[in-house]
Motif scaffolding. Structure first.
Motif, short mmCIF file in Angstrom:
data_model
loop_
_atom_site.label_atom_id
_atom_site.label_comp_id
_atom_site.label_asym_id
_atom_site.label_seq_id
_atom_site.Cartn_x
_atom_site.Cartn_y
_atom_site.Cartn_z
N LYS A 175 0.83 -1.20 0.00
CA LYS A 175 0.00 0.00 0.00
C LYS A 175 0.87 1.26 0.00
CE LYS A 175 -2.09 -0.96 3.84
NZ LYS A 175 -1.36 -2.20 4.21
N ALA A 176 0.30 2.32 -0.54
CA ALA A 176 1.02 3.60 -0.58
C ALA A 176 1.37 4.07 0.83
CB ALA A 176 0.19 4.64 -1.30
N SER A 177 0.48 3.79 1.79
CA SER A 177 0.71 4.24 3.17
C SER A 177 1.95 3.59 3.79
CB SER A 177 -0.51 3.93 4.03
OG SER A 177 -0.81 2.54 4.01
N ASP A 178 2.36 2.45 3.27
CA ASP A 178 3.55 1.77 3.79
C ASP A 178 4.83 2.55 3.48
OD1 ASP A 178 2.07 -0.43 4.75
OD2 ASP A 178 2.10 -1.37 2.76
N TYR A 179 4.73 3.53 2.58
CA TYR A 179 5.91 4.28 2.15
C TYR A 179 5.77 5.77 2.44
CZ TYR A 179 6.58 -0.10 -0.34
OH TYR A 179 6.71 -1.43 -0.64
N ALA A 180 4.78 6.12 3.24
CA ALA A 180 4.49 7.54 3.51
C ALA A 180 5.65 8.24 4.20
CB ALA A 180 3.22 7.66 4.35
N HIS A 181 6.45 7.51 4.95
CA HIS A 181 7.54 8.10 5.73
C HIS A 181 8.82 8.30 4.91
CE1 HIS A 181 8.35 3.80 5.59
NE2 HIS A 181 9.61 4.06 5.91
N VAL A 182 8.84 7.84 3.69
CA VAL A 182 10.08 7.76 2.91
C VAL A 182 10.49 9.11 2.33
CG1 VAL A 182 11.14 6.76 0.84
CG2 VAL A 182 9.73 5.33 2.34
N ASN A 183 11.76 9.45 2.50
CA ASN A 183 12.37 10.58 1.79
C ASN A 183 13.02 9.98 0.55
OD1 ASN A 183 14.20 12.48 0.73
ND2 ASN A 183 14.50 13.43 2.74
N ARG A 184 12.42 10.21 -0.57
CA ARG A 184 12.84 9.49 -1.77
C ARG A 184 14.23 9.88 -2.27
NH1 ARG A 184 7.98 9.83 -5.87
NH2 ARG A 184 7.42 11.69 -4.69
N MET A 185 14.70 11.05 -1.91
CA MET A 185 16.02 11.46 -2.37
C MET A 185 17.15 10.93 -1.49
SD MET A 185 15.42 12.92 -5.16
CE MET A 185 17.05 13.52 -5.54
N THR A 186 16.82 10.44 -0.31
CA THR A 186 17.87 9.92 0.59
C THR A 186 17.72 8.43 0.85
OG1 THR A 186 16.58 10.52 2.56
CG2 THR A 186 18.15 12.16 1.71
N GLU A 187 16.58 7.85 0.49
CA GLU A 187 16.36 6.42 0.72
C GLU A 187 17.36 5.59 -0.10
OE1 GLU A 187 14.50 3.22 2.56
OE2 GLU A 187 14.11 5.35 2.88
N ARG A 188 17.76 4.46 0.44
CA ARG A 188 18.75 3.62 -0.24
C ARG A 188 18.15 2.95 -1.48
NH1 ARG A 188 20.99 -1.77 0.24
NH2 ARG A 188 23.28 -1.72 0.14
N VAL A 189 18.80 3.13 -2.61
CA VAL A 189 18.39 2.50 -3.86
C VAL A 189 18.76 1.02 -3.83
CG1 VAL A 189 18.81 2.40 -6.35
CG2 VAL A 189 18.58 4.63 -5.21
N THR A 190 17.79 0.16 -4.17
CA THR A 190 18.06 -1.28 -4.18
C THR A 190 17.69 -1.96 -5.50
OG1 THR A 190 15.88 -1.80 -3.24
CG2 THR A 190 17.70 -1.47 -1.69
N HIS A 191 17.10 -1.19 -6.44
CA HIS A 191 16.67 -1.80 -7.69
C HIS A 191 16.66 -0.76 -8.80
CE1 HIS A 191 14.71 -4.76 -10.23
NE2 HIS A 191 13.76 -3.90 -10.53
#
Length: 315
Positions: free
Chosen positions: A256-272
């Protein structure tokens, strides 16, 4: 002459007439290079390979394949096949095209460009860049640079080794085409780079990019993300991506989108990493169970929520 022999001769002539002249010659255009400085000629693409001999300065070789960023497979003038360093201090390209029919060599890409001279049938030149569908930028054997028609009746080009510059649109389509060649190739985490028997996500993107440009991208998704970020602004909204853009994702945390609400997309670790095809589809590989390299849709899937950012390798 018997009737049977005449029949056989007539049949042979009909077959020969149907075969293109190039096929009758038994040869196709090759890419050639000149040895710029004496270099080892080995039986394997490694410094531990046995030394066949030393190639001398100004010796001409035929380039058969670039097996990885460091080694060319080549044939020498004696017909011996081996491997040589791809370092430009040892080897430099001399030709990758042959003139099939006399054609003008011009100062600019258009029929209004002044004629430098006529390129003769059988002449070998180096195609440097495809300017557009009608014109190549080229260099002749004397080092003169000019422009020549791309018409198939005038010129035949070998693009197996030398990666001429392409227009942005051509680069994108070539990149995607190279990736599509590997549909179904099995997934293996930590796969061997430049070995096309298996891929993980970043190895797959690196191989497709290598095939298209002859340039080695970083071998991991985070390095590839940095490569894209260093080239210009990235796009946080995947629906605004352009065909051929690279897409970067974080690890799975839920559907769900809510599972990622806390994410800072520019600092989150890229895995794929994946290649965006347009129309909400991407080309990638992510697990043995998925069937290897495949096309997936984003909308309504966890991929849409895991997306961090994306961008172009060309801009």
């Amino acid at each position: 002459m018997t009737k049977r022999l005449m029949t056989l001769l007539l049949a042979a002539l009909i077959v020969l007439a149907a075969v293109p002249p190039a096929a009758l010659a038994g040869e196709s255009v090759s890419t050639k290079a000149k040895i710029a400085a004496g270099v080892s000629f080995r039986d394997e693409p490694s410094t531990s390979g046995n030394l066949i001999r030393y190639l001398k300065t100004n010796e001409t070789v035929t380039l058969l394949q670039q097996v990885n960023p460091y080694w060319y497979k080549v044939g020498d003038q004696n017909g011996t096949t081996g491997y040589v360093s791809s370092n430009e201090k040892y080897i430099e390209f001399s030709s990758n095209a042959q003139i099939l029919y006399g054609v003008n060599f011009r100062t600019s890409p258009g029929t209004t460009g002044a004629v430098i001279r006529m390129l003769g049938k059988g002449e070998e030149i180096l195609i440097l860049e495809k300017i557009n569908d009608g014109w190549y930028k080229a260099r002749d054997s004397k080092g003169v640079t000019g422009y020549v028609s791309t018409g198939a009746k005038y010129i035949e080009v070998n693009t197996d080794v030398y990666k001429m510059a392409l227009s942005r649109e051509d680069r994108i389509e070539s990149f995607i085409s190279e990736g599509m060649k590997y549909l179904g190739t099995p997934y293996e985490f930590g796969s061997q780079r430049f070995d096309i028997s298996t891929f993980d996500c970043s190895d797959f993107v690196q191989q497709a990019f290598w095939n298209m440009t002859g340039i080695a991208l970083p071998g991991d998704s985070r390095g590839q993300a940095d490569y894209v970020r260093n080239r210009g602004p990235v796009q946080l909204d995947w629906t605004r991506l352009k065909r051929g853009d690279l897409m970067f994702f974080m690890s799975y945390e839920g559907s769900k989108a809510s599972d990622y609400a806390h994410v800072n997309r520019m600092t989150e670790r890229v895995t794929h990493v994946a290649i965006y095809l347009g129309g909400g589809q991407m080309l990638h590989t992510y697990s043995p169970e998925s069937g290897g390299v495949r096309i997936d849709t984003l909308s309504g899937k966890a991929w849409e929520h895991r997306y961090l950012y994306g961008g172009s390798f060309t801009d």
